[in-house]
Motif scaffolding. Sequence first.
Motif, PDB file in Angstrom:
ATOM      1  N   ILE A 158       0.866  -1.182   0.000  1.00  0.00           N
ATOM      2  CA  ILE A 158       0.000   0.000   0.000  1.00  0.00           C
ATOM      3  C   ILE A 158       0.905   1.235   0.000  1.00  0.00           C
ATOM      4  N   SER A 159       0.665   2.143  -0.911  1.00  0.00           N
ATOM      5  CA  SER A 159       1.563   3.301  -1.045  1.00  0.00           C
ATOM      6  C   SER A 159       0.761   4.584  -1.202  1.00  0.00           C
ATOM      7  N   LEU A 160       1.437   5.674  -0.915  1.00  0.00           N
ATOM      8  CA  LEU A 160       0.863   7.020  -1.030  1.00  0.00           C
ATOM      9  C   LEU A 160       1.663   7.768  -2.091  1.00  0.00           C
ATOM     10  N   THR A 161       0.995   8.199  -3.139  1.00  0.00           N
ATOM     11  CA  THR A 161       1.642   8.914  -4.226  1.00  0.00           C
ATOM     12  C   THR A 161       1.247  10.387  -4.162  1.00  0.00           C
ATOM     13  N   VAL A 162       2.227  11.264  -4.064  1.00  0.00           N
ATOM     14  CA  VAL A 162       1.982  12.706  -3.991  1.00  0.00           C
ATOM     15  C   VAL A 162       2.341  13.314  -5.347  1.00  0.00           C
ATOM     16  N   VAL A 163       1.370  13.956  -5.978  1.00  0.00           N
ATOM     17  CA  VAL A 163       1.573  14.537  -7.303  1.00  0.00           C
ATOM     18  C   VAL A 163       1.066  15.977  -7.314  1.00  0.00           C
ATOM     19  N   GLU A 164       1.562  16.740  -8.275  1.00  0.00           N
ATOM     20  CA  GLU A 164       1.059  18.104  -8.512  1.00  0.00           C
ATOM     21  C   GLU A 164       0.290  18.095  -9.825  1.00  0.00           C
ATOM     22  N   ILE A 165      -0.991  18.433  -9.775  1.00  0.00           N
ATOM     23  CA  ILE A 165      -1.858  18.433 -10.958  1.00  0.00           C
ATOM     24  C   ILE A 165      -2.352  19.860 -11.181  1.00  0.00           C
ATOM     25  N   ALA A 166      -1.916  20.417 -12.273  1.00  0.00           N
ATOM     26  CA  ALA A 166      -2.334  21.782 -12.635  1.00  0.00           C
ATOM     27  C   ALA A 166      -2.114  22.753 -11.481  1.00  0.00           C
ATOM     28  N   GLY A 167      -0.957  22.628 -10.834  1.00  0.00           N
ATOM     29  CA  GLY A 167      -0.607  23.554  -9.766  1.00  0.00           C
ATOM     30  C   GLY A 167      -1.140  23.185  -8.405  1.00  0.00           C
ATOM     31  N   GLN A 168      -1.953  22.112  -8.293  1.00  0.00           N
ATOM     32  CA  GLN A 168      -2.487  21.677  -7.007  1.00  0.00           C
ATOM     33  C   GLN A 168      -1.844  20.349  -6.595  1.00  0.00           C
ATOM     34  N   VAL A 169      -1.443  20.248  -5.332  1.00  0.00           N
ATOM     35  CA  VAL A 169      -0.801  19.032  -4.811  1.00  0.00           C
ATOM     36  C   VAL A 169      -1.884  18.072  -4.335  1.00  0.00           C
ATOM     37  N   ARG A 170      -1.845  16.855  -4.816  1.00  0.00           N
ATOM     38  CA  ARG A 170      -2.815  15.816  -4.434  1.00  0.00           C
ATOM     39  C   ARG A 170      -2.062  14.587  -3.895  1.00  0.00           C
ATOM     40  N   ALA A 171      -2.686  13.902  -2.957  1.00  0.00           N
ATOM     41  CA  ALA A 171      -2.153  12.645  -2.431  1.00  0.00           C
ATOM     42  C   ALA A 171      -3.085  11.513  -2.852  1.00  0.00           C
ATOM     43  N   LEU A 172      -2.542  10.528  -3.517  1.00  0.00           N
ATOM     44  CA  LEU A 172      -3.341   9.422  -4.026  1.00  0.00           C
ATOM     45  C   LEU A 172      -2.924   8.137  -3.325  1.00  0.00           C
ATOM     46  N   LEU A 173      -3.887   7.447  -2.695  1.00  0.00           N
ATOM     47  CA  LEU A 173      -3.616   6.180  -1.994  1.00  0.00           C
ATOM     48  C   LEU A 173      -3.957   5.020  -2.903  1.00  0.00           C
ATOM     49  N   SER A 174      -3.060   4.036  -2.943  1.00  0.00           N
ATOM     50  CA  SER A 174      -3.382   2.845  -3.736  1.00  0.00           C
ATOM     51  C   SER A 174      -4.604   2.164  -3.134  1.00  0.00           C
ATOM     52  N   PRO A 175      -5.487   1.608  -3.962  1.00  0.00           N
ATOM     53  CA  PRO A 175      -6.762   1.061  -3.457  1.00  0.00           C
ATOM     54  C   PRO A 175      -6.549  -0.118  -2.515  1.00  0.00           C
ATOM     55  N   LEU A 176      -7.418  -0.206  -1.520  1.00  0.00           N
ATOM     56  CA  LEU A 176      -7.381  -1.327  -0.582  1.00  0.00           C
ATOM     57  C   LEU A 176      -8.076  -2.527  -1.205  1.00  0.00           C
ATOM     58  N   SER A 177      -7.431  -3.689  -1.109  1.00  0.00           N
ATOM     59  CA  SER A 177      -8.004  -4.905  -1.680  1.00  0.00           C
ATOM     60  C   SER A 177      -9.076  -5.468  -0.752  1.00  0.00           C
ATOM     61  N   ASN A 178      -9.769  -6.496  -1.233  1.00  0.00           N
ATOM     62  CA  ASN A 178     -10.770  -7.172  -0.395  1.00  0.00           C
ATOM     63  C   ASN A 178     -10.130  -7.774   0.850  1.00  0.00           C
ATOM     64  N   LEU A 179      -8.905  -8.289   0.689  1.00  0.00           N
ATOM     65  CA  LEU A 179      -8.201  -8.853   1.845  1.00  0.00           C
ATOM     66  C   LEU A 179      -7.907  -7.760   2.872  1.00  0.00           C
ATOM     67  N   HIS A 180      -7.469  -6.595   2.411  1.00  0.00           N
ATOM     68  CA  HIS A 180      -7.214  -5.489   3.335  1.00  0.00           C
ATOM     69  C   HIS A 180      -8.490  -5.111   4.078  1.00  0.00           C
ATOM     70  N   GLN A 181      -9.584  -5.028   3.361  1.00  0.00           N
ATOM     71  CA  GLN A 181     -10.858  -4.666   3.984  1.00  0.00           C
ATOM     72  C   GLN A 181     -11.263  -5.701   5.025  1.00  0.00           C
ATOM     73  N   ARG A 182     -11.059  -6.972   4.692  1.00  0.00           N
ATOM     74  CA  ARG A 182     -11.428  -8.052   5.630  1.00  0.00           C
ATOM     75  C   ARG A 182     -10.565  -8.005   6.889  1.00  0.00           C
ATOM     76  N   LEU A 183      -9.277  -7.799   6.712  1.00  0.00           N
ATOM     77  CA  LEU A 183      -8.385  -7.760   7.870  1.00  0.00           C
ATOM     78  C   LEU A 183      -8.688  -6.566   8.759  1.00  0.00           C
ATOM     79  N   LEU A 184      -8.970  -5.412   8.171  1.00  0.00           N
ATOM     80  CA  LEU A 184      -9.322  -4.244   8.979  1.00  0.00           C
ATOM     81  C   LEU A 184     -10.605  -4.487   9.765  1.00  0.00           C
ATOM     82  N   GLU A 185     -11.545  -5.189   9.150  1.00  0.00           N
ATOM     83  CA  GLU A 185     -12.789  -5.523   9.860  1.00  0.00           C
ATOM     84  C   GLU A 185     -12.507  -6.458  11.026  1.00  0.00           C
TER      85      GLU A 185
END
Length: 568
Positions: free
Chosen positions: A529-556
């Motif tokens: 799981i990673s966090l990608t920080v990008v600048e889009i048209a002058g605005q900084v955005r943080a994009l998280l890689s999607p959580l899988s079904n296994l991740h969702q199950r373990l968090l539950e």
Amino acid sequence: MIDKIIRLIKVERVDDIPVLLAHLQKMHVPALLDRFFPTHGHWKGELSFGEVVAVWLTFVASQGDHCLSHVQPWVEDHLDTLTAAVGKTIRPLDFSDDRLALMLDALSEAETWDDFETALNGRVLRVYELERDRIRIDSTSAKTYAGVSEEGLFQFGHSKDHRPDLPQVKISLSALDPLGLPLTTTVVSGECADDPLYVPEIKRVQQTLGAGGKTYIGDCKMGALQTRAFIAGSGDYYVCPLAGKQMPAEELEKLLSPVFSGEQRLEKVYHPAAEDAPEEPRLIAEGYEVGVDLEAEVDGQPVQWQERRLVVRSTAHAARQAVSLDARLTQAVAEIEHLNERKQGKKILDAEELKAAAHQIMERRRVAGLVRVETQTRTTETRKRKYGARKAETRLESRSTMSAQIETQAVKEAKQRLGWRVYATNQGMLALVAVIMAYRGQYLIERCFGRFKGQALSLTPLFLQTESRVEGLIRLLSLALRLLILVEFVVRRQLEKAQSKVAGLYPGQATRATASPTAELILRAFQGISLTVVEIAGQVRALLSPLSNLHQRLLELLGLSADIYVRL
């Protein structure tokens, strides 16, 4: 053209960081540390003492690394993730090795640590709704490359790491049964014997759980009379095997004699099988019980109690010992007969020398009295003819040989005595099978030591040179050990309640499911799981890689919301 619109700033690994920090918050570790270890006015940065330790523990549990100098670079690589998860501005300098070393000095203060540990235990027992009836106690050693001081912590002693050439410290640990959660951790000098460590550890447990009604389980070193007397006098119970000092061979022989003569019937003990198990119950032991009235002094006061002694023969242990005995007998016979071989340069032994050599072999192989040896001496005449000035003569030459034979009856009687052990307890309600299974669960605390010194926390070898910092590091790692065990416990309890399993934890085995995943497998599932920080048209955005079904199950299963990741 796209490069001018979207610019990659950084990519951070998130992995299991939010999970570990969330569990530390649930355990109330940062708040309790701040309460018992307040910082002075020169403390810099927004993070409190407890928050720095929480991030540090996250590093230790996630990376399996306790080196102080590795923490700051790791924080720099995960700065945005940690800042978002903690909710405060984080400076890499908050985790410099100098600051961490000073924090270890603070954690080494015994009285403050004891108060903190007592408060932490109360919080964890309440929040996680843990049973508190059984406690296991044991000790281990941790080797170090530091020098030995005259009365310091680093000393030579009996090494459980099989490194007698290195000084060590000794760690005494009490753990809650059946999950193996550490309750108390005591660090003493490396030459200390194990026997005197039990009573102080039990007293510390009683500060948290109270005295009376608890069962303490330990190995034969807990069987010292004073330890048993203290436990009985405080209204608690004990279960432990008796060593040779408490149960001499002559006394054990008196207990076994009626068994061998057929006067004493044995109760058969079967392994508790699951209700849906198709196979027949498996015989694991047989034994009987005797009662003994005991008396001893504790703090100048007489203590009297009745002890149940369970004379038990483990079938598996007896079978292993029988195989070992047969192997030693075969080796001894072969070595004795090898004495008869004549080789160039090998001394020819006479009858007495052969007997002495055979005796040494039987003692070394521990088969004395089980092998019968016979010596034969043959004398021959050799005529020497006249040669020069030498007259003709007849010489007598003696040659001794030895034969060895296994005494079948003696071996049979010896095998009858294999696998026997005497367990002692003052708990009147425990059945024979419960006592045996309770002691057989001692591997749980050994698993704690395995995590302490293995890849999970990597305590050994210790490279710190300052004794107070070694003591502080061991206490810090005991918190990381609690964290791993509780992560594992929560998931297993939820799976047991739902009567289900979780799949996808084993690399390369996507369909393999388990109802008892380890903390290491659970945390490894979040890798990637990673966090990608990008600048889009002058605005900084943080994009998280999607959580899988296994991740969702373990968090539950962990009782955590996906928000701990989404908010990043």
